[in-house]
Design a protein around this motif. Structure first.
Motif, PDB file in Angstrom:
ATOM      1  N   THR B  41       0.874  -1.267   0.247  1.00 50.64           N
ATOM      2  CA  THR B  41      -0.032   0.057  -0.074  1.00 50.64           C
ATOM      3  C   THR B  41       0.695   1.322   0.163  1.00 50.64           C
ATOM      4  N   VAL B  42       1.791   1.220   1.031  1.00 54.86           N
ATOM      5  CA  VAL B  42       2.663   2.591   0.827  1.00 54.86           C
ATOM      6  C   VAL B  42       3.602   2.549  -0.306  1.00 54.86           C
ATOM      7  N   GLU B  43       4.036   1.474  -1.009  1.00 62.84           N
ATOM      8  CA  GLU B  43       4.594   1.602  -2.246  1.00 62.84           C
ATOM      9  C   GLU B  43       3.855   1.981  -3.270  1.00 62.84           C
ATOM     10  N   SER B  44       2.570   1.508  -3.433  1.00 65.44           N
ATOM     11  CA  SER B  44       1.816   2.099  -4.277  1.00 65.44           C
ATOM     12  C   SER B  44       1.553   3.672  -4.400  1.00 65.44           C
ATOM     13  N   ALA B  45       1.421   4.097  -3.053  1.00 68.39           N
ATOM     14  CA  ALA B  45       1.303   5.526  -2.783  1.00 68.39           C
ATOM     15  C   ALA B  45       2.541   6.193  -3.223  1.00 68.39           C
ATOM     16  N   ARG B  46       3.679   5.704  -2.825  1.00 71.90           N
ATOM     17  CA  ARG B  46       4.921   6.382  -3.308  1.00 71.90           C
ATOM     18  C   ARG B  46       5.204   6.337  -4.795  1.00 71.90           C
ATOM     19  N   ALA B 242       6.664  25.364 -15.056  1.00 70.28           N
ATOM     20  CA  ALA B 242       6.607  24.029 -15.618  1.00 70.28           C
ATOM     21  C   ALA B 242       5.470  23.152 -14.898  1.00 70.28           C
ATOM     22  N   GLU B 243       4.936  22.207 -15.755  1.00 64.40           N
ATOM     23  CA  GLU B 243       3.819  21.712 -14.851  1.00 64.40           C
ATOM     24  C   GLU B 243       4.417  20.518 -13.871  1.00 64.40           C
ATOM     25  N   ALA B 244       5.629  20.075 -14.066  1.00 63.01           N
ATOM     26  CA  ALA B 244       6.422  19.218 -13.055  1.00 63.01           C
ATOM     27  C   ALA B 244       6.740  20.188 -11.986  1.00 63.01           C
ATOM     28  N   ALA B 245       7.173  21.319 -11.905  1.00 66.80           N
ATOM     29  CA  ALA B 245       7.544  22.094 -10.951  1.00 66.80           C
ATOM     30  C   ALA B 245       6.088  22.588 -10.172  1.00 66.80           C
ATOM     31  N   PHE B 246       5.233  22.991 -10.933  1.00 67.93           N
ATOM     32  CA  PHE B 246       3.804  23.398 -10.528  1.00 67.93           C
ATOM     33  C   PHE B 246       3.278  22.237  -9.549  1.00 67.93           C
ATOM     34  N   PHE B 247       3.332  20.971 -10.221  1.00 67.17           N
ATOM     35  CA  PHE B 247       2.791  19.654  -9.460  1.00 67.17           C
ATOM     36  C   PHE B 247       3.460  19.604  -8.309  1.00 67.17           C
ATOM     37  N   ALA B 248       5.057  19.706  -8.351  1.00 70.24           N
ATOM     38  CA  ALA B 248       5.939  19.387  -7.073  1.00 70.24           C
ATOM     39  C   ALA B 248       5.424  20.323  -6.064  1.00 70.24           C
ATOM     40  N   ASP B 249       5.307  21.591  -6.519  1.00 64.30           N
ATOM     41  CA  ASP B 249       5.012  22.711  -5.531  1.00 64.30           C
ATOM     42  C   ASP B 249       3.638  22.464  -5.030  1.00 64.30           C
ATOM     43  N   THR B 250       2.678  22.294  -5.721  1.00 62.82           N
ATOM     44  CA  THR B 250       1.471  22.194  -5.193  1.00 62.82           C
ATOM     45  C   THR B 250       1.105  20.891  -4.377  1.00 62.82           C
ATOM     46  N   ALA B 251       1.802  19.627  -4.784  1.00 60.73           N
ATOM     47  CA  ALA B 251       1.884  18.465  -3.991  1.00 60.73           C
ATOM     48  C   ALA B 251       2.889  18.211  -2.899  1.00 60.73           C
ATOM     49  N   ALA B 252       3.496  19.521  -2.793  1.00 65.16           N
ATOM     50  CA  ALA B 252       4.456  19.384  -1.578  1.00 65.16           C
ATOM     51  C   ALA B 252       3.927  18.713  -0.399  1.00 65.16           C
ATOM     52  N   ASP B 253       2.665  18.810   0.064  1.00 65.99           N
ATOM     53  CA  ASP B 253       2.240  18.361   1.416  1.00 65.99           C
ATOM     54  C   ASP B 253       2.190  16.781   1.073  1.00 65.99           C
ATOM     55  N   ILE B 255       3.677  15.119  -1.013  1.00 67.62           N
ATOM     56  CA  ILE B 255       5.179  14.434  -1.133  1.00 67.62           C
ATOM     57  C   ILE B 255       5.722  14.078   0.284  1.00 67.62           C
ATOM     58  N   GLU B 256       5.368  15.236   0.982  1.00 68.41           N
ATOM     59  CA  GLU B 256       6.038  14.984   2.365  1.00 68.41           C
ATOM     60  C   GLU B 256       5.383  13.876   3.229  1.00 68.41           C
ATOM     61  N   LEU B 257       3.965  13.868   3.059  1.00 72.84           N
ATOM     62  CA  LEU B 257       3.206  12.925   4.029  1.00 72.84           C
ATOM     63  C   LEU B 257       3.464  11.295   3.145  1.00 72.84           C
ATOM     64  N   VAL B 258       3.467  11.410   1.976  1.00 72.58           N
ATOM     65  CA  VAL B 258       3.927  10.177   1.190  1.00 72.58           C
ATOM     66  C   VAL B 258       5.207   9.597   1.819  1.00 72.58           C
ATOM     67  N   GLY B 259       6.149  10.741   1.496  1.00 75.39           N
ATOM     68  CA  GLY B 259       7.604  10.445   1.786  1.00 75.39           C
ATOM     69  C   GLY B 259       7.933   9.974   3.205  1.00 75.39           C
ATOM     70  N   PHE B 260       7.181  10.394   4.315  1.00 74.64           N
ATOM     71  CA  PHE B 260       7.057   9.992   5.446  1.00 74.64           C
ATOM     72  C   PHE B 260       6.807   8.465   5.769  1.00 74.64           C
ATOM     73  N   THR B 261       5.949   7.982   4.790  1.00 75.60           N
ATOM     74  CA  THR B 261       5.472   6.690   4.993  1.00 75.60           C
ATOM     75  C   THR B 261       6.630   5.503   4.435  1.00 75.60           C
ATOM     76  N   ARG B 262       7.815   6.078   3.924  1.00 76.51           N
ATOM     77  CA  ARG B 262       8.756   5.079   3.767  1.00 76.51           C
ATOM     78  C   ARG B 262       9.244   4.437   4.828  1.00 76.51           C
ATOM     79  N   TRP B 263       8.909   5.276   6.290  1.00 81.46           N
ATOM     80  CA  TRP B 263       9.375   4.600   7.330  1.00 81.46           C
ATOM     81  C   TRP B 263       8.423   3.479   7.839  1.00 81.46           C
TER      82      TRP B 263
END
Lengths: 229, 387
Positions: B41-46, B242-253, B255-263
């Motif tokens: 589940t975590v891997e699919s989110a990541r 650029a859409e990538a940067a826009f996405f990364a900026d907008t999805a920062a929360d 990314i942080e949340l999903v990034g934490f799930t690696r633990w």
């Protein structure tokens, strides 16, 4: 394969509690190929130690032991295991069948240790079970069989790879007389009819009387030999 | 060949040993499956997030948003910006988009409407996307029609002809959109004028412009700079990225949340490894006599260790498959989406994720069973006639 056994000055000793224990000392023994030999003696006389050495389950401390052309005392663990898979059938007092496997699968086990193809395994297991009269119990688990039937399965397991040597440690020690007699009949027949060398440890004089020769051990030494009347 | 044949019986013996202790094996499998379920589940989110970011990064699309925005509803760009942007050198096409969401902040239940100009959107979608159960032309004839992304349709149980409501907007499903761009599959596309009126935004106002740059004339960065410069003196200034940067900026929360799930994933991995190792150590200790028996019958130490290794491997693979199946069922049933500030990401288990997680479970099973297998191969040296 020739399974004569030749022991020369065979000794086994080990350390226990700071003391040197010598269960077998300077034993000289010759067993002819196809002979049915019984080993008797009190507890601690070295019978089982000798059997372990003959089956390459242990190494001698000194002296030599040869089975056929093999110096089995010098085998590595892996060599000994491979040799046992080919050349030795072992029968235990308490049968030691694997409870999760059926009689057929238990008999098949030694063949799995080797590299026999499936069709050959099937043929050999069926033959072995037929020989011990358990074809109809082939798919029964050990828990569904009597002690005598379990020991017959163990004998089928011991002979299935067609080894030249069979070692049996008190094979009738846990059986009633009738079952014991049928087991001894089987051992005598594999020796007489199939030319297997059989070495059997027993405390039972009736069982020993079925052998071609009986050797008596005491404190690790041979003290008496009795030929079959 | 002989060695292979010697080893070929081991899986069967290992399987019989597992079947022998059904309850213990079942409970161990349950534990492994739980750990792998969490990992999958975590891997699919990541990976879903990574795929969404990678897809956005692959093209030369720019997103023009109102400067200082923090939510789609706070970006209110005049639709008439379309003309000046279109005329800039290096701009291939421009699509005005109005975004309406039921949740602006980070949420697991996001429905996002995107109001688009039909003709511009047909060009924008191109031939890569397919519409199932309807057609683009049907959508054109339905003023309240919506092309619903496949993932959103699955999560809400929507099919063509259904009507549904979210964020105060009621639409009719004109077709199910299946696009290679994962973003498209998680939103519902409506006609721009309809959404402007239905959401109360008002005609003439959009959230953003999607701009495709023509790399042969100007780089996307140059085009972005030109756009922002064009409106720098206007009352409503723009921020183009650029859409990538826009996405990364907008999805920062996210990314942080999903990034934490690696633990969490790491904890799941450790739990699975520990469970397999513990089970196999108990197995080896409880089977000393049997291992010794096999050794007396001619099995080598390697073969005896191999049985233990295969048992661990079977537990790992079966538990892994169970855990992955459970995760796949959950994700298909719930079809969860992460959303933040109008950017929506569907969480789905891709074939690559399944293979990766299964490979991890297999590798863990082997690693966790190595020591017990070694122990079994050594301890069988105690083989003797008096077992």
């Amino acid at each position: 394969m020739n399974a004569s056994i030749q022991c020369e000055n065979l000794s086994k000793s080990y350390q226990k509690g700071g003391q040197t224990i010598t269960p077998l000392e300077a034993l000289n023994l010759h067993v002819a190929a196809g002979e049915f030999l019984a080993l008797m003696g009190p507890s601690g006389s070295g019978k089982t130690t000798l059997l372990n050495l003959i089956a390459a389950l242990d190494h001698p401390s000194s002296g030599s032991i040869r089975v056929g052309e093999h110096d089995i005392g010098s085998f590595s663990r892996a060599e000994a295991a491979a040799w046992r898979a080919r050349s030795v059938g072992i029968i235990f007092q308490l049968y030691h069948l694997v409870p999760v496997l059926s009689a057929w699968e238990n008999v098949e086990l030694p063949l799995l240790a080797g590299s026999r193809p499936r069709h050959e395994r099937r043929k050999r297991v069926d033959s072995a079970l037929r020989l011990v009269g358990l074809t109809d119990r082939a798919h029964h688990r050990p828990t569904e069989m009597s002690g005598g039937q379990e020991q017959r399965v163990a004998i089928a397991r011991a002979i299935v790879a067609d080894p030249a040597l069979i070692v049996a440690d008190e094979p009738t020690g846990d059986l009633d007389r009738e079952s014991a007699d049928s087991i001894l009949d089987l051992l005598a027949s594999v020796s007489a009819e199939f030319g297997k060398t059989v070495v059997m440890v027993t405390h039972d004089a009736r069982a020993a009387a079925r052998a071609d020769r009986t050797l008596h051990l005491e404190k690790g030494r041979l003290v008496e030999a009795t030929d079959k009347a | 060949m002989t060695t292979i044949r010697n080893l070929s019986h081991l899986p069967r013996l290992a399987w019989r040993q597992l079947a022998r202790h059904r309850w213990r094996s079942a409970l161990t499998l349950l534990g492994i499956a739980s750990g792998v379920f969490l990992l999958a589940t975590v891997e699919s989110a990541r990976q879903s997030l990574a795929r969404a970011t990678a897809a956005a990064a692959a093209d030369s699309t720019l997103v023009v948003y109102q400067a200082q925005r923090f939510c789609p509803s706070t970006s209110r760009l005049p639709e008439h910006y379309l003309g000046p942007i279109s005329r800039l050198p290096g701009v291939r096409d421009v699509t005005p988009v109005l975004i309406v969401v039921n949740h602006c902040g980070a949420s697991l239940d996001v429905v996002a409407f995107r109001g688009v100009d039909a003709d511009a959107w047909r060009t924008y979608l191109g031939t890569q996307a397919t519409i199932e159960g309807g057609s683009f032309d049907e959508w054109l004839t339905q003023s309240d029609g919506a092309l619903v992304g496949a993932h959103l349709a699955r999560s809400r149980g929507l099919k063509p002809g259904d009507r549904f409501e979210a964020a105060g907007v009621i639409v009719t499903v004109s077709g199910i959109l299946d696009s290679p761009n994962s973003q498209d599959n998680s939103v519902a596309y409506t006609h721009l004028p309809f959404l402007q009126q239905a959401s109360g935004t008002g005609l003439g106002t959009v959230t953003q412009f999607n701009v495709r740059a023509d790399p042969e004339t100007a780089t996307p960065t140059e085009v972005a700079r030109e756009i922002d410069a064009l409106f720098s003196s206007d009352q409503i200034r723009t921020n183009t990225s650029a859409e990538a940067a826009f996405f990364a900026d907008t999805a920062a929360d996210m990314i942080e949340l999903v990034g934490f799930t690696r633990w969490l994933a790491l904890a799941a991995v450790v739990a699975v490894a520990g469970l397999i190792a513990n089970t196999m150590l108990l197995v080896v200790r409880g089977r000393l006599r049997e291992s010794a028996l096999l050794h007396t019958l001619g099995f080598s130490g390697g073969q005896i260790g191999g049985i233990v290794l295969f048992e661990g491997l079977l537990l790992g693979v079966l538990g892994g498959l169970l855990g992955i199946a459970a995760a796949a069922v959950l994700l298909a049933w719930q079809a969860p989406t992460f959303g933040s500030e109008g950017v929506v990401m569907a969480v789905a288990l891709a074939p690559g994720d399944i293979l990766r997680v299964l490979a991890a479970a297999t590798a863990l099973a082997i690693a966790a069973s190595l020591y017990p297998a070694l122990l079994a191969s050594r301890r069988c040296a105690a083989a003797a006639l008096r077992l």
